[in-house]
Design a protein around this motif. Sequence first.
Motif, PDB file in Angstrom:
ATOM      1  N   LYS A 266      40.913  72.529 -16.257  1.00 43.61           N
ATOM      2  CA  LYS A 266      40.254  71.272 -16.661  1.00 43.61           C
ATOM      3  C   LYS A 266      38.807  71.201 -16.180  1.00 43.61           C
ATOM      4  O   LYS A 266      37.920  70.731 -16.862  1.00 43.61           O
ATOM      5  CB  LYS A 266      41.009  70.081 -16.037  1.00 43.61           C
ATOM      6  N   TYR A 267      38.596  71.677 -14.935  1.00 44.58           N
ATOM      7  CA  TYR A 267      37.254  71.529 -14.352  1.00 44.58           C
ATOM      8  C   TYR A 267      36.406  72.791 -14.470  1.00 44.58           C
ATOM      9  O   TYR A 267      35.513  73.028 -13.672  1.00 44.58           O
ATOM     10  CB  TYR A 267      37.370  71.030 -12.907  1.00 44.58           C
ATOM     11  N   SER A 268      36.750  73.636 -15.481  1.00 48.60           N
ATOM     12  CA  SER A 268      35.897  74.785 -15.822  1.00 48.60           C
ATOM     13  C   SER A 268      35.364  74.527 -17.221  1.00 48.60           C
ATOM     14  O   SER A 268      36.063  74.753 -18.212  1.00 48.60           O
ATOM     15  CB  SER A 268      36.720  76.084 -15.809  1.00 48.60           C
TER      16      SER A 268
ATOM     17  N   TYR B 178      41.760  59.075  -6.344  1.00 54.59           N
ATOM     18  CA  TYR B 178      40.350  59.465  -6.168  1.00 54.59           C
ATOM     19  C   TYR B 178      39.925  60.444  -7.257  1.00 54.59           C
ATOM     20  O   TYR B 178      40.586  61.445  -7.509  1.00 54.59           O
ATOM     21  CB  TYR B 178      40.123  60.088  -4.787  1.00 54.59           C
ATOM     22  N   ARG B 179      38.804  60.136  -7.900  1.00 58.52           N
ATOM     23  CA  ARG B 179      38.240  61.045  -8.894  1.00 58.52           C
ATOM     24  C   ARG B 179      36.746  61.152  -8.624  1.00 58.52           C
ATOM     25  O   ARG B 179      36.106  60.159  -8.296  1.00 58.52           O
ATOM     26  CB  ARG B 179      38.451  60.513 -10.314  1.00 58.52           C
ATOM     27  N   VAL B 180      36.203  62.351  -8.743  1.00 60.58           N
ATOM     28  CA  VAL B 180      34.763  62.511  -8.528  1.00 60.58           C
ATOM     29  C   VAL B 180      34.054  61.789  -9.667  1.00 60.58           C
ATOM     30  O   VAL B 180      34.389  61.989 -10.830  1.00 60.58           O
ATOM     31  CB  VAL B 180      34.371  64.007  -8.501  1.00 60.58           C
TER      32      VAL B 180
ATOM     33  N   GLY C 234      47.036  63.981  -9.134  1.00 58.03           N
ATOM     34  CA  GLY C 234      47.528  65.365  -9.057  1.00 58.03           C
ATOM     35  C   GLY C 234      47.383  65.977  -7.671  1.00 58.03           C
ATOM     36  O   GLY C 234      48.352  66.476  -7.091  1.00 58.03           O
ATOM     37  N   LEU C 235      46.166  65.892  -7.114  1.00 58.20           N
ATOM     38  CA  LEU C 235      45.934  66.534  -5.804  1.00 58.20           C
ATOM     39  C   LEU C 235      46.638  65.784  -4.686  1.00 58.20           C
ATOM     40  O   LEU C 235      47.054  66.380  -3.691  1.00 58.20           O
ATOM     41  CB  LEU C 235      44.428  66.622  -5.518  1.00 58.20           C
ATOM     42  N   ASN C 236      46.781  64.465  -4.854  1.00 62.71           N
ATOM     43  CA  ASN C 236      47.509  63.690  -3.852  1.00 62.71           C
ATOM     44  C   ASN C 236      48.979  64.143  -3.839  1.00 62.71           C
ATOM     45  O   ASN C 236      49.580  64.333  -2.779  1.00 62.71           O
ATOM     46  CB  ASN C 236      47.407  62.196  -4.178  1.00 62.71           C
TER      47      ASN C 236
HETATM   48  P1  ADP Z   1      42.700  64.273 -11.922  1.00 57.94           P
HETATM   49  O1  ADP Z   1      43.848  63.793 -12.689  1.00 57.94           O
HETATM   50  O2  ADP Z   1      41.511  63.388 -11.984  1.00 57.94           O
HETATM   51  O3  ADP Z   1      42.365  65.706 -12.191  1.00 57.94           O
HETATM   52  P2  ADP Z   1      43.426  65.178  -9.280  1.00 57.94           P
HETATM   53  O4  ADP Z   1      44.065  64.432  -8.158  1.00 57.94           O
HETATM   54  O5  ADP Z   1      44.110  66.376  -9.764  1.00 57.94           O
HETATM   55  O6  ADP Z   1      43.189  64.123 -10.419  1.00 57.94           O
HETATM   56  O7  ADP Z   1      41.981  65.568  -8.802  1.00 57.94           O
HETATM   57  C1  ADP Z   1      41.185  64.592  -8.201  1.00 57.94           C
HETATM   58  C2  ADP Z   1      39.714  64.876  -8.482  1.00 57.94           C
HETATM   59  O8  ADP Z   1      39.348  66.076  -7.816  1.00 57.94           O
HETATM   60  C3  ADP Z   1      39.420  65.136  -9.927  1.00 57.94           C
HETATM   61  O9  ADP Z   1      39.135  63.950 -10.620  1.00 57.94           O
HETATM   62  C4  ADP Z   1      38.218  66.056  -9.853  1.00 57.94           C
HETATM   63  O10 ADP Z   1      37.066  65.269  -9.731  1.00 57.94           O
HETATM   64  C5  ADP Z   1      38.410  66.825  -8.576  1.00 57.94           C
HETATM   65  N1  ADP Z   1      38.981  68.172  -8.751  1.00 57.94           N
HETATM   66  C6  ADP Z   1      40.282  68.530  -8.628  1.00 57.94           C
HETATM   67  N2  ADP Z   1      40.448  69.855  -8.823  1.00 57.94           N
HETATM   68  C7  ADP Z   1      39.216  70.352  -9.065  1.00 57.94           C
HETATM   69  C8  ADP Z   1      38.722  71.656  -9.358  1.00 57.94           C
HETATM   70  N3  ADP Z   1      39.512  72.719  -9.406  1.00 57.94           N
HETATM   71  N4  ADP Z   1      37.389  71.793  -9.540  1.00 57.94           N
HETATM   72  C9  ADP Z   1      36.569  70.722  -9.488  1.00 57.94           C
HETATM   73  N5  ADP Z   1      36.980  69.460  -9.227  1.00 57.94           N
HETATM   74  C10 ADP Z   1      38.288  69.270  -9.019  1.00 57.94           C
END
Ligand code: ADP
Length: 409
Positions: free
Chosen positions: A317-319, A360-362, A376-378
């Motif tokens: 997703k983030y590439s 949290y989202r950037v 997801g990351l949480n």
């Molecule tokens: P989301 O559903 O927004 O992807 P996540 O909890 O998975 O939620 O990730 C939180 C935030 O961390 C994302 O919104 C993104 O900004 C950042 N992020 C997560 N994984 C990556 C990654 N591999 N590269 C860059 N940013 C990432």
Amino acid sequence: MKRWFRVFIISIFAIAAVSLVVLQLIQTRRTFSINDNMFSVGVSSAMDEVIKQLNAEVMQTGAQPISSFNFQELDSLIAEEMLLSGIEAHPIVGLYDGSQGSFLYSSNPKQEDLLEVSPYRYAFQPVGIVSSNQLFIILAFPRSKFELLDGNMYLYMSLFLVLVIAVMFVISLRTIANQHKLDQMKNEFISNMTHEIKTPISTISLACEMLQDNSIAQDTENRSNFVSIIADENQRMRALVETILQSAKMSNKNFSLKLKEIDINPIVESVSQSFKLTLNNRNGMIETHLNAVPSTLFADELHITNLIYNLVDNGIKYSPDKPHIIVSTERLNGHFIIKVQDHGIGIAKQDQKHIFDKFYRVSTGNVHNVKGFGIGLNYVAQVVRLHHGTISLESEPGKGATFTISLVG
Ligand code: ADP
């Protein structure tokens, strides 16, 4: 809470706190000065009495040289009169020769300097004493540390209480601010989720409408196309609901893992396979380096699979360009290491410490173009925590991110 309102509240509080301290200071000073005045009046009346008695005594005994004066008696007479005037302090007593500029007597020679600066001085010229010099009885009241502390106690206590209130105030403000942030994140989450669910719903209803049209439905290729669209969108919604449900389940205190011996390398392989189609469409690739031997581990299969899935999904997703993902496993010093590396947009230092927080989202750059919920990351971090493992992140903006998970076993 709006920024201007926060500044307003903080300013009002700061003004009130400073005013309180100033009022306390004024009040304490006033109390001190009243006490001092009462004390001075008491000492003066006691000394009037002392001098009166001394005069009466020397009148009786007749003229004597000053050397024969009984200084001990002077001490006890003063102590007695002080007590009668209600003054409990024990003064240092000195008899000062004004014309010589020296003390003829001092009850505590070590503290003569206190006598020199003391305001409690009383002219003493009894008629019966042979002395051409001008004499003064001087008293000094050395204040004990305890007395000083006692006097300032009210002030210190009020300052301390103001400090306590200030700390509580800051904590409350921070809690309100955090609550506000959480509210915002939740609202964002709800609007994201609604959007994410609305898209498959409208795609499915469109596909259904098409299938209801006999001319389209009779064409087998068309029909199977629409059915697979419905199946795909359905799968997307299910995955979405599953992520949210799993995350909610994990937050439950009674949640427990279903631990059993699982083989990690094949799991990594199958997760990688499931992304092959997406990656092909985007000209991307996924590499696996499965170096962990043996690759079995006592863990929860469902959650470990979801964890790897989430990390790879994020990597893609983030590439923004062609995604290049590397997933590796290895055994290191009794730990099982799983690494997921991408070459995407990366994560700035200031965001790295919040990245595992729920919702949290950037929020800078073009990251908002990527759909997500910030859970997801949480979820990943919670799975790792429940397995008593650790997760770390190495990343530089523009250079990609590497998530390293270390599990015991
Ligand atoms: P989301 O559903 O927004 O992807 P996540 O909890 O998975 O939620 O990730 C939180 C935030 O961390 C994302 O919104 C993104 O900004 C950042 N992020 C997560 N994984 C990556 C990654 N591999 N590269 C860059 N940013 C990432």
